[in-house]
Design a protein around this motif. Structure first.
Motif, short mmCIF file in Angstrom:
data_model
loop_
_atom_site.label_atom_id
_atom_site.label_comp_id
_atom_site.label_asym_id
_atom_site.label_seq_id
_atom_site.Cartn_x
_atom_site.Cartn_y
_atom_site.Cartn_z
N TYR A 128 0.93 -1.19 0.00
CA TYR A 128 -0.10 0.09 -0.12
C TYR A 128 0.95 1.31 0.13
N ILE A 132 2.30 6.11 -2.97
CA ILE A 132 2.34 7.07 -2.21
C ILE A 132 3.86 7.55 -2.22
N ARG A 160 -13.74 7.32 -3.13
CA ARG A 160 -13.60 5.85 -2.58
C ARG A 160 -14.65 5.58 -1.43
N GLN A 166 -19.51 7.06 0.42
CA GLN A 166 -18.12 7.59 -0.35
C GLN A 166 -17.67 8.67 0.13
N GLU A 167 -16.42 8.88 -0.04
CA GLU A 167 -15.85 10.29 0.26
C GLU A 167 -15.08 10.56 -1.03
N GLU A 168 -15.28 12.00 -1.19
CA GLU A 168 -14.58 12.40 -2.53
C GLU A 168 -13.40 13.22 -1.98
N PHE A 169 -12.56 13.32 -3.19
CA PHE A 169 -11.25 14.06 -3.12
C PHE A 169 -11.00 14.95 -4.34
N GLU B 10 -9.00 4.47 14.92
CA GLU B 10 -10.39 5.06 14.06
C GLU B 10 -11.29 4.84 14.70
N VAL B 11 -12.35 5.96 15.07
CA VAL B 11 -13.37 5.65 15.69
C VAL B 11 -14.50 5.61 14.60
N TYR B 93 -10.90 14.27 6.90
CA TYR B 93 -9.88 13.42 6.74
C TYR B 93 -8.66 14.07 5.75
N VAL B 96 -2.17 13.40 4.27
CA VAL B 96 -0.65 14.03 4.46
C VAL B 96 -0.76 14.70 5.79
N THR B 119 -6.39 -0.24 7.28
CA THR B 119 -7.82 0.09 6.52
C THR B 119 -7.12 0.97 5.57
N ASP B 120 -8.14 1.61 4.66
CA ASP B 120 -8.01 2.53 3.60
C ASP B 120 -7.20 3.64 4.20
N ARG B 121 -7.89 4.36 5.57
CA ARG B 121 -6.88 5.20 5.96
C ARG B 121 -5.69 4.96 6.87
N ALA B 123 -3.60 2.41 6.43
CA ALA B 123 -2.43 2.12 5.59
C ALA B 123 -2.23 3.38 4.75
N GLU B 124 -2.92 4.24 4.25
CA GLU B 124 -2.62 5.39 3.68
C GLU B 124 -1.73 6.35 4.37
N ALA B 127 1.69 5.03 5.15
CA ALA B 127 2.33 5.13 3.89
C ALA B 127 3.10 6.54 3.89
N ALA B 241 -10.53 14.92 2.17
CA ALA B 241 -11.87 14.30 1.79
C ALA B 241 -13.07 15.48 1.68
N SER B 244 -18.49 13.20 2.23
CA SER B 244 -18.75 11.97 2.57
C SER B 244 -20.34 11.69 2.32
#
Ligand SMILES: Cc1cc2nc3c(=O)[nH]c(=O)nc-3n(C[C@H](O)[C@H](O)[C@H](O)COP(=O)(O)OP(=O)(O)OC[C@H]3O[C@@H](n4cnc5c(N)ncnc54)[C@H](O)[C@@H]3O)c2cc1C
Ligand SMILES: Nc1ncnc2c1ncn2[C@@H]1O[C@H](COP(=O)(O)O)[C@@H](O)[C@H]1O
Lengths: 265, 378
Positions: A128, A132, A160, A166-169, B10-11, B93, B96, B119-121, B123-124, B127, B241, B244
């Motif tokens: 992952y 990045i 995603r 979903q959340e948007e970027f 994460e909550v 969210y 960086v 999780t998506d968050r 792991a991101e 990284a 983000a 949502s």
């Protein structure tokens, strides 16, 4: 727009994982090779964007000489150009991989590839992070886990899944995006695509390996995958026995219904 | 190892998210007790001891509120400090910015390690943290032990959990993610308590046997709650983000109690009607293999597996699915697996608990009819 897509050659393992005698690698003597579905979807997405907006798709991989096969597979899907960062077959860590890819892109100039797509995670490492780390090396914004993408001028909108919604970027190009399977349904390679891929010239560079801080001691297959299922019977004749098992497991009366009419499974 | 272990928590709706519970278990075992040479022989008695440098739970207060509700739970998880990261700019969210905040926390606390769920968050963010600091990130760990200063012995998932890797990490600060599905769903009891033993030790199958707070539990009152305001630059906030969308209705594949799976053996899009009917009767949902989604028979959101959804039902009834490792990677947490397959030698036969050998087009309608008859319906 010229788009770069990162793909990684991995063994195509079927029903069972077999390791080499020294436990260092997956035994690939009997398996084919492939790329992660996330990466295949990234290539499809890139091809679709260039079909709409013009431009080219370059696929790049860092791997052994045979990884050229995976580049050709992707060229057959509609990518235009293949770049191989050739290794001696050793496993590369994510820091070294991202650095080598950044250096190769750097040689093409800072304006090269306003959009770089990676898979969300590689099939073997699930690390992952290569995309990045590459984004940081190039000073670009990055988002991962993307299931929907829209390019409008210099702007990129990406979505995603998050918590059932979903959340948007919104990112300014140039950018790096990690893509997940489900963003599209990749096409099958066409016959002309395959022929073109077979003839295509693959550009080769040879970066130098670097250590990465994380060292593999050995791989092993998790215990518990040697059991045999108890056969309940054959065909429809097995249904009474199957019903008994479902009853024992406790799934015959769905919770909601059991509460509603007061019965217990 | 001197400073605390930081764990990104994460909550979710006021509660500690499931994957974060697993991350906390690994973080707690790292923070507690003397160095153990072999994570395989982790000594449960040493877990839960007062941590060397303590265990700091890091929670981002994005929209305010939820962190307070999770605080009591965290105190019961061996957490010695709850650090709430808050700043006027952090209203949502932003990967960086989150990584930047943790980078500053590492410095402020002289942290020894940072642990997050993969999780998506999680792991991101890790990284990004790895990229900002130049440190390696070890992904999908299920156990970790400090063997000496700046050296860590790890056990982690490879191939989405189809393989385990013993590894050594050499780094001034260990950055680890914890496999998000590395524990059986039932390890957490109905009352939310987690069964013994108290250490995050992996069992032979590489599942984290998660947390528990027994006698060594630290009372809530002893857990200081601090706030941390990171210094952020505009560049740190460039990706965030922006919106949502609300919760999608309906039962989710990830949390369904029963999943009726269909693979290539279903034969085409029409064959799924019988599976849908069965899933309805069992109060479950339909899940599918990648062959089914790549043929366009069913949407990708129904895909179970390495690149699809990870499920953890009570029952997974896999029909016409061969049991490729990438598919099984998505149902490692299923409590019971029953296979329906024409091929008695299909790989799924060594993964399932029970099997019916036969044509699903015969077995499933017969099963539906029998369940209806027993329920006295229609
Ligand atoms: C990196 C990577 C990631 C992947 N991720 C995923 C993933 O997330 N999810 C996933 O599912 N796959 C994934 N795959 C693909 C995976 O390797 C397999 O190709 C796929 O799971 C096979 O699907 P299947 O079992 O439906 O089909 P097959 O392997 O073709 O099996 C069909 C089965 O149906 C049986 N059958 C046929 N007819 C009948 C009948 N009438 N009644 C009963 N049984 C019948 C056959 O005996 C056979 O066992 C991934 C692959 C790679 C390389
Ligand atoms: N050796 C490689 N060559 C090209 N791309 C890679 C390589 N390793 C990883 N990537 C890309 O980075 C993504 C994430 O990889 P990882 O960080 O290993 O999970 C993959 O899906 C690929 O798109």
């Amino acid at each position: 727009m010229d788009i770069l897509v990162l793909v990684k050659r991995v063994p195509m393992v079927g029903g069972k994982m077999v390791l080499t005698a020294d436990g260092q690698d997956v035994d690939t003597r009997l398996s084919g090779f492939t790329v992660s579905p996330h990466e295949e979807c990234a290539v499809e997405e890139a091809v679709q964007v260039t079909e709409r907006l013009g431009g080219t798709v370059t696929v790049l991989t860092l791997g052994p000489p045979e990884a050229a096969d995976q580049l050709r597979d992707m060229l057959a899907l509609g990518a235009h150009r293949g770049v191989l960062l050739e290794t001696d077959g050793r496993e590369w860590g994510p820091i070294a991989t991202a650095a080598a890819i950044a250096a190769a892109i750097g040689e093409l100039g800072p304006a090269a590839f306003p959009l770089i797509l990676a898979g969300n995670e590689a099939a073997d490492t699930g690390g992952y992070q290569v995309g990045i780390r590459l984004a940081h090396a190039l000073g670009r914004p990055c988002v991962t886990g993307i299931k929907r993408l829209e390019v409008a001028g210099d702007l990129l909108r990406a979505w995603r899944d998050y918590g059932g919604g979903q959340e948007e970027f919104e990112l300014a190009l140039p950018a790096v995006v990690g893509v997940k399977e489900g963003i599209n349904l990749p096409r099958y390679p066409s016959l002309p695509g395959r022929l073109r891929a077979k003839r295509a010239q693959i550009e080769v560079r040879k970066p130098a390996w670097q250590a990465d801080g994380l060292r593999k001691i050995a791989l092993r297959v998790p215990a518990g995958s040697a059991q045999r299922a108890r056969v309940l019977g054959h065909g429809a004749g097995a249904v009474p026995e199957l019903i008994r098992v479902l009853g024992d497991i406790g799934v015959l009366a769905p919770a909601g219904r059991a509460e509603a009419d007061g019965t217990v499974a | 190892m001197s400073g605390p272990v930081l764990c990104l928590v994460e909550v979710d709706d006021g509660e500690i998210a499931g994957p974060s519970q697993r991350a906390l278990a690994v973080a707690r075992s790292l923070a507690s007790g003397p160095a153990r040479a072999d994570p395989e022989r982790a000594d449960p008695a040493s877990a839960g001891l007062p941590a060397d440098g303590g265990l700091t739970a890091v929670v981002f207060a994005t929209l305010g509120g939820p962190a307070d509700r999770a605080a009591a739970d965290l105190a019961g998880q061996g957490v010695t400090e709850l650090c709430v990261v808050a700043s006027g700019e952090l209203t949502c969210y932003a990967p960086v910015a989150w990584a930047r905040a943790i980078e500053q926390l590492i410095a402020a606390r002289s942290a020894a390690a940072v642990v997050a769920a993969a999780t998506d968050r999680g792991a991101e963010v890790l990284a990004h943290l790895g990229a900002l600091t130049g440190l390696p990130v070890a992904a999908n760990c299920v156990a970790a032990t400090a063997t000496s200063d700046q050296n860590w012995r790890l056990l982690r998932h490879r191939w989405a959990g189809s393989l385990l890797e013993d590894a050594i990490l050499a780094a001034p600060v260990a950055l680890l993610t914890v496999a998000a599905d590395a524990v059986a769903a039932d390890a957490v009891a109905d009352d939310g308590a987690v069964p013994e033993p108290a250490s995050a030790s992996p069992d032979a199958s590489g599942q984290v046997v998660a947390p528990v707070s027994g006698g060594a539990m630290i009372p809530a009152a002893d857990m200081p709650v601090t706030t941390f305001a990171p210094a952020l630059q505009a560049a740190d906030l460039r990706v965030r983000a922006t919106q949502s969308a609300g919760q999608g209705g309906g039962m989710s594949l990830a949390t369904a109690r029963v999943v009726v799976g269909g693979g290539r053996g279903v034969g085409g899009p029409d064959g799924f009607a019988a599976l849908e009917e069965l899933a309805g009767l069992l109060g479950g949902v339909v899940g599918v293999s990648r062959v089914v989604t790549s043929q366009g028979w069913r949407p990708h959101r129904q895909q179970v597996g390495q690149t699809g959804t990870k499920i953890s039902p009570e029952l997974y009834l896999a029909c016409g699915i061969s049991g490729a490792i990438q598919h099984m990677a998505g149902c490692q947490s299923a409590k019971h697996i029953v296979a329906v397959n024409t091929d008695p030698d299909a790989p799924i036969m060594s993964r399932a608990e029970y099997a019916v050998i036969g044509d699903l087009n015969e077995v499933i309608p017969a099963l539906v009819a029998a369940i209806r008859a027993a329920g006295g319906q229609e």
